[in-house]
Design a protein around this motif. Structure first.
Motif, PDB file in Angstrom:
ATOM      1  N   GLY A 140       0.786  -1.225   0.000  1.00 26.93           N
ATOM      2  CA  GLY A 140       0.000   0.000   0.000  1.00 26.93           C
ATOM      3  C   GLY A 140       0.816   1.271   0.000  1.00 26.93           C
ATOM      4  N   GLY A 141       2.134   1.181   0.131  1.00 27.31           N
ATOM      5  CA  GLY A 141       2.954   2.382   0.141  1.00 27.31           C
ATOM      6  C   GLY A 141       2.911   3.143  -1.173  1.00 27.31           C
ATOM      7  N   THR A 142       2.880   2.418  -2.288  1.00 33.35           N
ATOM      8  CA  THR A 142       2.813   3.072  -3.596  1.00 33.35           C
ATOM      9  C   THR A 142       1.551   3.916  -3.702  1.00 33.35           C
ATOM     10  N   GLU A 143       0.414   3.339  -3.323  1.00 30.26           N
ATOM     11  CA  GLU A 143      -0.852   4.061  -3.407  1.00 30.26           C
ATOM     12  C   GLU A 143      -0.885   5.244  -2.446  1.00 30.26           C
ATOM     13  N   LYS A 165      13.169   0.330   4.409  1.00 25.36           N
ATOM     14  CA  LYS A 165      11.889   0.319   5.109  1.00 25.36           C
ATOM     15  C   LYS A 165      10.703   0.247   4.155  1.00 25.36           C
ATOM     16  N   MET A 166      10.916   0.564   2.877  1.00 23.62           N
ATOM     17  CA  MET A 166       9.817   0.628   1.913  1.00 23.62           C
ATOM     18  C   MET A 166       9.824  -0.499   0.896  1.00 23.62           C
ATOM     19  N   ARG A 167      10.912  -1.222   0.769  1.00 25.10           N
ATOM     20  CA  ARG A 167      11.011  -2.165  -0.339  1.00 25.10           C
ATOM     21  C   ARG A 167      10.129  -3.383  -0.160  1.00 25.10           C
ATOM     22  N   GLY A 168       9.833  -3.786   1.074  1.00 30.39           N
ATOM     23  CA  GLY A 168       8.994  -4.951   1.304  1.00 30.39           C
ATOM     24  C   GLY A 168       9.736  -6.253   1.054  1.00 30.39           C
ATOM     25  N   GLN A 169       9.029  -7.360   1.213  1.00 25.33           N
ATOM     26  CA  GLN A 169       9.641  -8.669   1.017  1.00 25.33           C
ATOM     27  C   GLN A 169       9.850  -8.950  -0.461  1.00 25.33           C
ATOM     28  N   ALA A 170      10.915  -9.674  -0.752  1.00 23.85           N
ATOM     29  CA  ALA A 170      11.219 -10.029  -2.139  1.00 23.85           C
ATOM     30  C   ALA A 170      10.202 -11.052  -2.652  1.00 23.85           C
ATOM     31  N   PRO A 171       9.795 -10.937  -3.905  1.00 21.01           N
ATOM     32  CA  PRO A 171       8.883 -11.931  -4.477  1.00 21.01           C
ATOM     33  C   PRO A 171       9.515 -13.317  -4.443  1.00 21.01           C
ATOM     34  N   GLN A 172       8.700 -14.313  -4.244  1.00 22.64           N
ATOM     35  CA  GLN A 172       9.204 -15.682  -4.174  1.00 22.64           C
ATOM     36  C   GLN A 172       9.627 -16.175  -5.551  1.00 22.64           C
ATOM     37  N   GLY A 173      10.701 -16.952  -5.556  1.00 20.01           N
ATOM     38  CA  GLY A 173      11.142 -17.606  -6.788  1.00 20.01           C
ATOM     39  C   GLY A 173      11.890 -16.726  -7.757  1.00 20.01           C
ATOM     40  N   VAL A 174      12.351 -15.535  -7.326  1.00 21.55           N
ATOM     41  CA  VAL A 174      13.110 -14.675  -8.224  1.00 21.55           C
ATOM     42  C   VAL A 174      14.525 -14.524  -7.688  1.00 21.55           C
ATOM     43  N   SER A 175      15.432 -14.181  -8.573  1.00 17.93           N
ATOM     44  CA  SER A 175      16.820 -13.997  -8.168  1.00 17.93           C
ATOM     45  C   SER A 175      16.958 -12.727  -7.333  1.00 17.93           C
ATOM     46  N   ALA A 176      18.093 -12.601  -6.642  1.00 16.93           N
ATOM     47  CA  ALA A 176      18.352 -11.402  -5.839  1.00 16.93           C
ATOM     48  C   ALA A 176      18.407 -10.167  -6.722  1.00 16.93           C
ATOM     49  N   TYR A 177      18.993 -10.308  -7.912  1.00 10.28           N
ATOM     50  CA  TYR A 177      19.063  -9.182  -8.849  1.00 10.28           C
ATOM     51  C   TYR A 177      17.658  -8.726  -9.233  1.00 10.28           C
ATOM     52  N   ASP A 178      16.810  -9.681  -9.618  1.00  8.46           N
ATOM     53  CA  ASP A 178      15.455  -9.331 -10.033  1.00  8.46           C
ATOM     54  C   ASP A 178      14.664  -8.726  -8.874  1.00  8.46           C
ATOM     55  N   ALA A 179      14.874  -9.242  -7.657  1.00  9.15           N
ATOM     56  CA  ALA A 179      14.170  -8.708  -6.493  1.00  9.15           C
ATOM     57  C   ALA A 179      14.565  -7.256  -6.247  1.00  9.15           C
ATOM     58  N   ASP A 180      15.863  -6.941  -6.361  1.00 12.10           N
ATOM     59  CA  ASP A 180      16.324  -5.569  -6.183  1.00 12.10           C
ATOM     60  C   ASP A 180      15.762  -4.660  -7.277  1.00 12.10           C
TER      61      ASP A 180
END
Length: 386
Positions: A140-143, A165-180
């Motif tokens: 909800g931070g984006t909105e 504090k704003m990035r949230g949890q990384a999506p499951q099943g993605v690489s660290a690069y893609d999550a960043d």
């Protein structure tokens, strides 16, 4: 009976002026994303808007640095300067406009103390909104930020201190690069859609590097997704810090900064950064050679009575080896001509950017995104978080 608990300060609780007439958010049309080659070359695109001319353009900028180096002092000082339409770094004129500052590691008391020091008795600008709690981007931070931007269509900058504090949890099943990359992408959607500068305060790795870009904490996906990267590093010599800047719309440069302990402000020092990070003897020699190109060591020593001629001769030779001076065949020294740093007077001309760009413009060159969740502030969401 216990007192009622104090509600958390977050973006949804920021009050609006009850006497102000409601503003209709500007209509934002879906940007064009394809052209033929001749159409693209014939198209005319507006210049980027600048929060701080030559340093912070519209888009996402990372402001990284080691702990306790002064990133929060720097970012709050910039927020105050832009909101008031004053001078960033005490020297760069900026066009005023609303600023949102998410101080997610601070308390209101600490913010008040820090801001009072920076203001030095001057009135606080009403255009700066300070928030100490906001949900992460995916929750909800984006909105929430989009709703504030809809209420402030002339906004020039959003500062998020800190990005973690704003990035949230990384999506499951993605690489660290893609999550960043995805994490920075939330901020980039906001920046591109609203045409503002979004500053993400971030950290650097413990291990240093010759390339300041590789010092940004995380994978290359963070710096790769951002439009610009600014790294504040501690410096030895007359400067307290060096601000390294590079980006898509920003010329790569280095700026020497000095921290004013009494006011808490970062001040931009005159001249190339190298002038303020070298020793006193080298700095004195460099100033003399700039004023007197072609000087010989004996001439320099005559102008610097505190340094003997042998020391000047050895120092000049080392400076030539380090690329700070050039030497011709007759033993005369000249200032190095291929320095990438700029002088203070050139700051507002970096990237040939206008000091007072137009407040609003279209963005025909940006990628097509589904932004219905950003620009629509439905009544149900407002009631839920009121």
């Amino acid at each position: 009976m216990s007192a009622s608990p104090i509600p958390p300060l977050h973006l949804y609780s920021v009050p609006s002026d009850p006497e102000a007439a409601p503003k209709t958010p500007p209509k934002r049309e879906r940007p064009r994303t394809s052209w033929t080659a001749d159409q693209l070359m014939a198209a005319r695109f507006p210049e980027p808007k600048w929060a701080v001319p030559g340093i912070l353009a519209e888009g996402v900028s990372l402001l990284a640095g080691p702990p306790k180096v002064g990133k929060s002092w720097l970012s709050l000082g910039l927020g105050l300067a832009v909101a008031a339409g004053g001078h960033a770094f005490d020297s760069v004129p900026v066009q005023g406009g609303p600023v949102l500052y998410l101080a997610l590691e601070d308390t209101p008391r600490r913010l008040q103390t820090r801001m009072g020091k920076l203001l030095g008795g001057q009135p606080a600008p009403a255009g700066l909104t300070l928030v100490t709690e906001c949900p992460p981007f995916p929750q909800g931070g984006t909105e929430a930020i989009a709703q504030w931007l809809d209420r402030n269509p002339d906004a020039r900058m959003v500062v998020i201190d800190v990005f973690a504090k704003m990035r949230g949890q990384a999506p499951q099943g993605v690489s660290a690069y893609d999550a960043d990359y995805v994490a920075v992408g939330y901020a980039k959607r906001l920046a591109d859609h609203y045409g503002i500068a979004v500053v993400l305060v971030h950290h650097v790795r413990k291990a240093g590097s010759d390339d300041f870009l590789t010092e940004v904490s995380g994978t290359n996906g963070i710096a790769g997704a951002a439009d610009a990267t600014l790294v504040l590093k501690r410096a030895r010599g007359q400067a307290d810090g060096i601000l390294h800047v590079t980006g898509r719309d920003v010329n790569e440069a280095e700026y020497a900064l000095q921290f004013q302990e009494a006011s808490g402000a970062w001040h931009l020092l005159d001249g190339p950064a190298s002038d303020h990070t070298i020793g006193d003897t080298r700095a004195a020699i460099l100033r003399h050679v700039r004023a007197n190109p072609g000087a010989k060591p004996k001439d320099i020593a005559a102008a610097l009575p505190q340094v003997d001629v042998d020391t000047v001769r050895r120092t000049c030779s080392r400076m030539a080896a380090d690329g700070q001076l050039t030497k011709d065949g007759s033993g005369r020294y000249y200032p190095h001509t291929e320095t990438r740093t700029q002088t203070t007077q050139e700051v507002s001309q970096l990237s040939d950017c206008p000091v007072t760009p137009p407040d609003q413009h279209e963005h025909p060159g940006q990628s097509e995104l589904d932004l219905s969740g950003l620009s629509d502030s439905d009544s149900q969401r407002g009631e839920r978080h009121a």
